[in-house]
Scaffold this motif. Structure first.
Motif, PDB file in Angstrom:
ATOM      1  N   THR A 262       0.654  -0.994   0.028  1.00  0.00           N
ATOM      2  CA  THR A 262       0.087  -0.147   0.444  1.00  0.00           C
ATOM      3  C   THR A 262       0.947   1.130   0.072  1.00  0.00           C
ATOM      4  OG1 THR A 262      -0.569   0.444   2.642  1.00  0.00           O
ATOM      5  CG2 THR A 262      -1.957  -1.395   0.602  1.00  0.00           C
ATOM      6  N   LEU A 263       0.121   2.300  -0.242  1.00  0.00           N
ATOM      7  CA  LEU A 263       0.828   3.751  -0.375  1.00  0.00           C
ATOM      8  C   LEU A 263       0.357   4.662   0.594  1.00  0.00           C
ATOM      9  CD1 LEU A 263       3.290   5.079  -1.557  1.00  0.00           C
ATOM     10  CD2 LEU A 263       1.384   6.497  -3.316  1.00  0.00           C
ATOM     11  N   ASP A 264       1.086   5.336   1.710  1.00  0.00           N
ATOM     12  CA  ASP A 264      -0.175   6.757   1.879  1.00  0.00           C
ATOM     13  C   ASP A 264       0.388   7.655   1.564  1.00  0.00           C
ATOM     14  OD1 ASP A 264      -1.062   4.908   4.063  1.00  0.00           O
ATOM     15  OD2 ASP A 264       0.208   4.449   5.140  1.00  0.00           O
ATOM     16  N   VAL A 265      -0.592   8.944   0.724  1.00  0.00           N
ATOM     17  CA  VAL A 265      -0.259   9.697   0.869  1.00  0.00           C
ATOM     18  C   VAL A 265      -0.667  10.928   2.067  1.00  0.00           C
ATOM     19  CG1 VAL A 265      -1.156  11.755  -0.457  1.00  0.00           C
ATOM     20  CG2 VAL A 265      -1.379   8.957  -1.270  1.00  0.00           C
ATOM     21  N   ILE A 266       0.147  11.532   2.285  1.00  0.00           N
ATOM     22  CA  ILE A 266       0.328  11.904   4.024  1.00  0.00           C
ATOM     23  C   ILE A 266       0.204  13.238   3.906  1.00  0.00           C
ATOM     24  CG2 ILE A 266       0.809  12.375   6.667  1.00  0.00           C
ATOM     25  CD1 ILE A 266       1.430   9.898   6.297  1.00  0.00           C
ATOM     26  N   ILE A 267      -0.621  13.775   4.389  1.00  0.00           N
ATOM     27  CA  ILE A 267      -1.241  15.513   4.482  1.00  0.00           C
ATOM     28  C   ILE A 267      -0.985  15.912   5.129  1.00  0.00           C
ATOM     29  CG2 ILE A 267      -2.464  17.614   3.411  1.00  0.00           C
ATOM     30  CD1 ILE A 267      -0.822  16.120   1.148  1.00  0.00           C
ATOM     31  N   ARG A 268      -0.519  17.383   6.153  1.00  0.00           N
ATOM     32  CA  ARG A 268      -0.236  17.859   6.473  1.00  0.00           C
ATOM     33  C   ARG A 268      -0.934  19.569   6.557  1.00  0.00           C
ATOM     34  NH1 ARG A 268       6.086  15.959   9.025  1.00  0.00           N
ATOM     35  NH2 ARG A 268       5.321  14.158   9.778  1.00  0.00           N
ATOM     36  N   ASN A 269      -1.908  19.937   7.945  1.00  0.00           N
ATOM     37  CA  ASN A 269      -2.398  21.459   6.659  1.00  0.00           C
ATOM     38  C   ASN A 269      -3.239  21.412   8.933  1.00  0.00           C
ATOM     39  OD1 ASN A 269      -4.406  23.315   6.375  1.00  0.00           O
ATOM     40  ND2 ASN A 269      -2.938  23.099   4.215  1.00  0.00           N
ATOM     41  N   SER A 270      -2.818  23.270   8.741  1.00  0.00           N
ATOM     42  CA  SER A 270      -3.389  23.809   9.907  1.00  0.00           C
ATOM     43  C   SER A 270      -5.552  23.811   9.907  1.00  0.00           C
ATOM     44  CB  SER A 270      -3.104  24.723   9.324  1.00  0.00           C
ATOM     45  OG  SER A 270      -3.714  25.423   8.911  1.00  0.00           O
ATOM     46  N   ASP A 271      -5.728  23.299   9.029  1.00  0.00           N
ATOM     47  CA  ASP A 271      -6.911  23.297   8.976  1.00  0.00           C
ATOM     48  C   ASP A 271      -7.700  21.548   8.288  1.00  0.00           C
ATOM     49  OD1 ASP A 271      -9.175  22.809   7.855  1.00  0.00           O
ATOM     50  OD2 ASP A 271      -9.192  24.906   7.210  1.00  0.00           O
ATOM     51  N   LYS A 272      -7.770  20.849   9.417  1.00  0.00           N
ATOM     52  CA  LYS A 272      -8.479  19.520   9.716  1.00  0.00           C
ATOM     53  C   LYS A 272      -9.807  19.104   8.155  1.00  0.00           C
ATOM     54  CE  LYS A 272     -11.669  19.176  13.252  1.00  0.00           C
ATOM     55  NZ  LYS A 272     -12.083  18.363  14.503  1.00  0.00           N
ATOM     56  N   THR A 273      -9.990  19.628   7.972  1.00  0.00           N
ATOM     57  CA  THR A 273     -11.462  19.999   6.486  1.00  0.00           C
ATOM     58  C   THR A 273     -10.300  19.867   5.248  1.00  0.00           C
ATOM     59  OG1 THR A 273     -12.931  19.885   7.906  1.00  0.00           O
ATOM     60  CG2 THR A 273     -12.752  19.622   5.335  1.00  0.00           C
ATOM     61  N   GLU A 274      -9.772  20.424   4.985  1.00  0.00           N
ATOM     62  CA  GLU A 274      -8.470  21.059   3.992  1.00  0.00           C
ATOM     63  C   GLU A 274      -7.311  19.940   4.059  1.00  0.00           C
ATOM     64  OE1 GLU A 274      -6.795  23.234   0.918  1.00  0.00           O
ATOM     65  OE2 GLU A 274      -9.107  23.494   1.833  1.00  0.00           O
ATOM     66  N   ALA A 275      -6.780  19.424   5.483  1.00  0.00           N
ATOM     67  CA  ALA A 275      -6.090  18.397   5.210  1.00  0.00           C
ATOM     68  C   ALA A 275      -6.200  16.852   4.289  1.00  0.00           C
ATOM     69  CB  ALA A 275      -5.332  17.898   6.384  1.00  0.00           C
ATOM     70  N   ALA A 276      -8.019  17.147   4.499  1.00  0.00           N
ATOM     71  CA  ALA A 276      -8.999  15.331   4.113  1.00  0.00           C
ATOM     72  C   ALA A 276      -8.690  15.874   2.641  1.00  0.00           C
ATOM     73  CB  ALA A 276     -10.024  15.546   4.774  1.00  0.00           C
ATOM     74  N   ASP A 277      -8.881  16.927   2.244  1.00  0.00           N
ATOM     75  CA  ASP A 277      -9.685  17.072   0.868  1.00  0.00           C
ATOM     76  C   ASP A 277      -8.641  17.136  -0.032  1.00  0.00           C
ATOM     77  OD1 ASP A 277     -12.266  17.550   1.392  1.00  0.00           O
ATOM     78  OD2 ASP A 277     -12.424  19.220   2.174  1.00  0.00           O
ATOM     79  N   VAL A 278      -7.434  17.383   0.457  1.00  0.00           N
ATOM     80  CA  VAL A 278      -5.631  17.866   0.107  1.00  0.00           C
ATOM     81  C   VAL A 278      -5.290  16.308  -0.731  1.00  0.00           C
ATOM     82  CG1 VAL A 278      -3.651  18.620  -0.317  1.00  0.00           C
ATOM     83  CG2 VAL A 278      -6.106  19.782  -0.184  1.00  0.00           C
ATOM     84  N   ALA A 279      -5.079  15.420   0.671  1.00  0.00           N
ATOM     85  CA  ALA A 279      -4.726  14.091   0.441  1.00  0.00           C
ATOM     86  C   ALA A 279      -6.114  13.501  -0.918  1.00  0.00           C
ATOM     87  CB  ALA A 279      -5.268  13.616   1.654  1.00  0.00           C
ATOM     88  N   ASN A 280      -6.846  13.713  -0.580  1.00  0.00           N
ATOM     89  CA  ASN A 280      -8.062  12.866  -1.697  1.00  0.00           C
ATOM     90  C   ASN A 280      -7.504  13.671  -2.577  1.00  0.00           C
ATOM     91  OD1 ASN A 280      -9.007  10.656   0.853  1.00  0.00           O
ATOM     92  ND2 ASN A 280     -10.940  12.642   1.302  1.00  0.00           N
ATOM     93  N   LYS A 281      -7.300  14.374  -3.396  1.00  0.00           N
ATOM     94  CA  LYS A 281      -7.462  15.076  -4.308  1.00  0.00           C
ATOM     95  C   LYS A 281      -6.383  14.594  -4.887  1.00  0.00           C
ATOM     96  CE  LYS A 281      -8.050  18.173  -7.637  1.00  0.00           C
ATOM     97  NZ  LYS A 281      -9.163  17.532  -9.210  1.00  0.00           N
ATOM     98  N   ILE A 282      -5.433  14.675  -3.974  1.00  0.00           N
ATOM     99  CA  ILE A 282      -3.234  14.094  -4.710  1.00  0.00           C
ATOM    100  C   ILE A 282      -3.727  12.550  -4.361  1.00  0.00           C
ATOM    101  CG2 ILE A 282      -1.393  13.507  -3.734  1.00  0.00           C
ATOM    102  CD1 ILE A 282      -1.447  16.468  -2.454  1.00  0.00           C
ATOM    103  N   ALA A 283      -4.452  11.386  -4.009  1.00  0.00           N
ATOM    104  CA  ALA A 283      -4.638   9.957  -4.366  1.00  0.00           C
ATOM    105  C   ALA A 283      -5.574   9.789  -5.769  1.00  0.00           C
ATOM    106  CB  ALA A 283      -5.455   9.429  -3.295  1.00  0.00           C
TER     107      ALA A 283
ATOM    108  N   LYS B  41      -9.975  13.526  13.988  1.00  0.00           N
ATOM    109  CA  LYS B  41     -10.068  13.990  15.423  1.00  0.00           C
ATOM    110  C   LYS B  41      -9.247  15.049  16.094  1.00  0.00           C
ATOM    111  CE  LYS B  41     -13.469   9.878  15.342  1.00  0.00           C
ATOM    112  NZ  LYS B  41     -13.491   9.082  16.352  1.00  0.00           N
ATOM    113  N   SER B  42      -7.422  14.269  16.016  1.00  0.00           N
ATOM    114  CA  SER B  42      -7.301  15.959  17.451  1.00  0.00           C
ATOM    115  C   SER B  42      -5.904  15.933  16.121  1.00  0.00           C
ATOM    116  CB  SER B  42      -6.598  14.520  18.428  1.00  0.00           C
ATOM    117  OG  SER B  42      -5.729  13.703  18.080  1.00  0.00           O
ATOM    118  N   PRO B  43      -5.425  16.356  16.963  1.00  0.00           N
ATOM    119  CA  PRO B  43      -4.690  17.528  16.334  1.00  0.00           C
ATOM    120  C   PRO B  43      -2.826  16.268  16.339  1.00  0.00           C
ATOM    121  CG  PRO B  43      -4.049  18.502  17.780  1.00  0.00           C
ATOM    122  CD  PRO B  43      -5.271  18.219  17.649  1.00  0.00           C
ATOM    123  N   ALA B  44      -1.852  16.133  14.824  1.00  0.00           N
ATOM    124  CA  ALA B  44      -1.061  14.946  15.273  1.00  0.00           C
ATOM    125  C   ALA B  44       0.240  16.483  15.808  1.00  0.00           C
ATOM    126  CB  ALA B  44      -0.105  15.489  13.688  1.00  0.00           C
TER     127      ALA B  44
END
Length: 526
Positions: free
Chosen positions: A126-147, A201-204
């Motif tokens: 498998t391949l994990d695409v990991i995005i770090r962002n100050s906005d948790k919703t934006e982080a998930a959206d960008v990760a899915n977009k890149i995938a 749910k919580s910051p990294a």
């Protein structure tokens, strides 16, 4: 079967080592309190000041089959290799530039590179695409977009490669071009979205709790190193139990730090025989008598490495304690440079004394012997300070005096109060006369190197060093080398002697009980 039993010497070594390190911890408890607190608080505030970052992960499943059948072992191996290749490819500038071209992406190449990380796993591939962002919703959206973009990107690359193969085959006039193309389509890499990213749910970052815990742990490690270093630098006589192992000389006894200067200047074994200090000297007396048994003539040198370590205090109380035990004792104040014995026993004068006797051949020993009012104990004071102490002490008349005190005047013990052996030559001169020597050291300030030099000096004079008496020990429960058999007796005796035969509290103790208890508690806390 090998015997794994631990011998008593090994147990003693383990116990000594354990107590040493526990003692270091207790002596430097403030280091173990301050450093972890500083580093813990520092890392907490530093972590708290950092920007909050969320981490969203989108997972891709990597599969590759060389044929259309069921996947085999070789296919899994190819998939693992492919996953590692994809990890590098997804972080490459060409792909990130492709993502930036998407209409709904608001970041440039450099910003995406800072946000994006990837991680490949081999079981399953498998391949994990990991995005770090100050906005948790934006982080998930960008990760899915890149995938999603990467899946399309790899398909496009593979199709472009097949098109090149088809063009090359046609240009070469190869037959069965359609079959060649079809076989390449069956080996297309299968890259699919296994698990889309969800808003975390919580910051990294920052990981405040973890960083604070690490800071505290580092503080403890630094405190341990610093405490051991400080213990080595101070290098005073802290571990009484290890003296014999370190210097080859036994310990005859220990005296706690004196309660006051008046206590130190008095002969407490005579003025206050029920005091804890008197009990300590009775312990030393027993060890001294055992160590000096069959030593003839009974002429013993009492000295110290340096000044102010309490040799005159020790010899005065030891002499009085021996006298209380029915022994006939005489103390010679052979410290002709800084005499103090006459003051310990409240003698009105120190003349005529030893220096007078050594200078005047007409004087007899009986003319310089004084009694301080203690049965069985006599004193020979120093006399006036001479210009040539070492020469006087090294005369034949001095040797004859010491021998006559035992052989003709029948003293059981002749104790010589000597100047510090490392300061002036007088101590070495007296050592050549004495049968054996005893070293007095200050448990608070005597350096290990000074004690070693004093032992070497005494050994160099060819007399036996009977033992060491450690004076001025810190009577604190936080010290680790100051426990000895009568440690607790100090307090038992003190409590016992607060009452007279009628069971009533003595007037002296009644007046001092509360005040002295407060003072002792204050001293113990130091």
């Amino acid at each position: 079967m090998q015997n794994s039993n631990i011998t008593m010497p090994q147990l003693n070594d383990i116990n000594t080592t354990f107590r040493r390190y526990v003692g270091i911890f207790l002596n430097y408890w403030w280091v173990f309190l301050i450093l972890p607190a500083i580093l813990g608080i520092g890392t907490y505030f530093y972590s708290s000041s950092q920007d909050t970052m969320y981490e969203a992960t989108s997972t891709l499943l990597v599969e590759q089959r060389r044929t259309g059948g069921v996947a085999g072992v070789s296919d899994f191996t190819l998939s693992e290799d492919l996953a590692r290749m994809y990890m590098k490819q997804i972080l490459s500038t060409p792909f990130i530039s492709r993502v930036v071209e998407e209409p709904d992406v608001k970041y440039n190449v450099d910003e995406l590179k800072l946000m994006l990380t990837a991680d490949a796993h081999i079981n399953p591939p498998t391949l994990d695409v990991i995005i770090r962002n100050s906005d948790k919703t934006e982080a998930a959206d960008v990760a899915n977009k890149i995938a999603a973009t990467f899946i399309n990107y790899t398909v496009e690359l593979r199709l472009a490669e097949i098109a090149k193969i088809q063009t090359a085959a046609l240009s070469q006039g190869l037959p069965n071009v359609q079959e060649l193309v079809a076989s390449n389509f069956t080996t297309l890499d299968s890259l699919s979205l296994l698990e889309p990213a969800a808003p975390p749910k919580s910051p990294a970052f920052p990981r405040t709790k973890r960083n604070t815990a690490i800071g505290v742990m580092l503080g403890f490690l630094l405190a341990t190193f610093l405490s051991v270093l400080l213990s080595s630098i101070t290098s005073t006589i802290k571990d009484v139990e290890n003296i014999y192992n370190q210097f080859g000389v036994p310990t005859l006894g220990n005296i706690f730090r004196w309660g006051s200067q008046n206590d130190q200047n008095e002969v407490l074994t005579h003025t206050d025989p029920s005091s804890p200090y008197s009990e300590a000297f009775r312990h030393i007396r027993a060890n001294f008598q055992f160590a000096t048994a069959n030593k003839q003539p009974p002429l013993f040198l009492i000295t110290s490495p340096g000044p102010g370590e309490g040799k005159s205090t020790i010899i005065s109380n030891l002499g009085a304690s021996l006298a209380q035990n029915g022994k006939k004792v005489i103390i010679l104040d052979a410290d002709l440079r800084k005499p103090t014995i006459h003051r310990r026993f409240n003698l009105k004068k120190r003349e005529p004394g030893l220096s007078t006797f050594l200078s005047d051949k007409d004087l007899t020993p009986s003319e310089i012997i004084m009694n301080p009012g203690i049965p069985n104990l006599d004193i020979i004071p120093s006399g006036p300070v001479p210009p040539n102490p070492s020469e006087l002490l090294g005369t034949e008349r001095m040797k004859n005096l010491c021998n006559d005190l035992h052989s003709k005047l029948n003293y059981d013990y002749v104790l010589l109060d000597s100047p510090p052996i490392l300061v002036v030559a007088d101590g070495s001169v007296l050592a050549s006369i004495a049968t054996a020597g005893i070293l007095i050291v200050d448990g608070f300030s005597t350096k290990i190197g000074s004690l070693q030099s004093a032992v070497n000096t005494l050994n160099g004079t060819a007399i036996e060093t009977l033992g060491i008496i450690v004076n001025k020990l810190k009577n604190s429960r936080f010290s680790y080398g100051y426990r000895y058999p009568y440690y607790y007796n100090y307090y038992y005796y003190q409590s016992y002697y607060q009452y007279n035969e009628a069971g009533e509290k003595t007037e002296k103790q009644e007046k001092r009980s509360t005040k002295s208890t407060i003072k002792k508690l204050f001293r113990w806390s130091k």
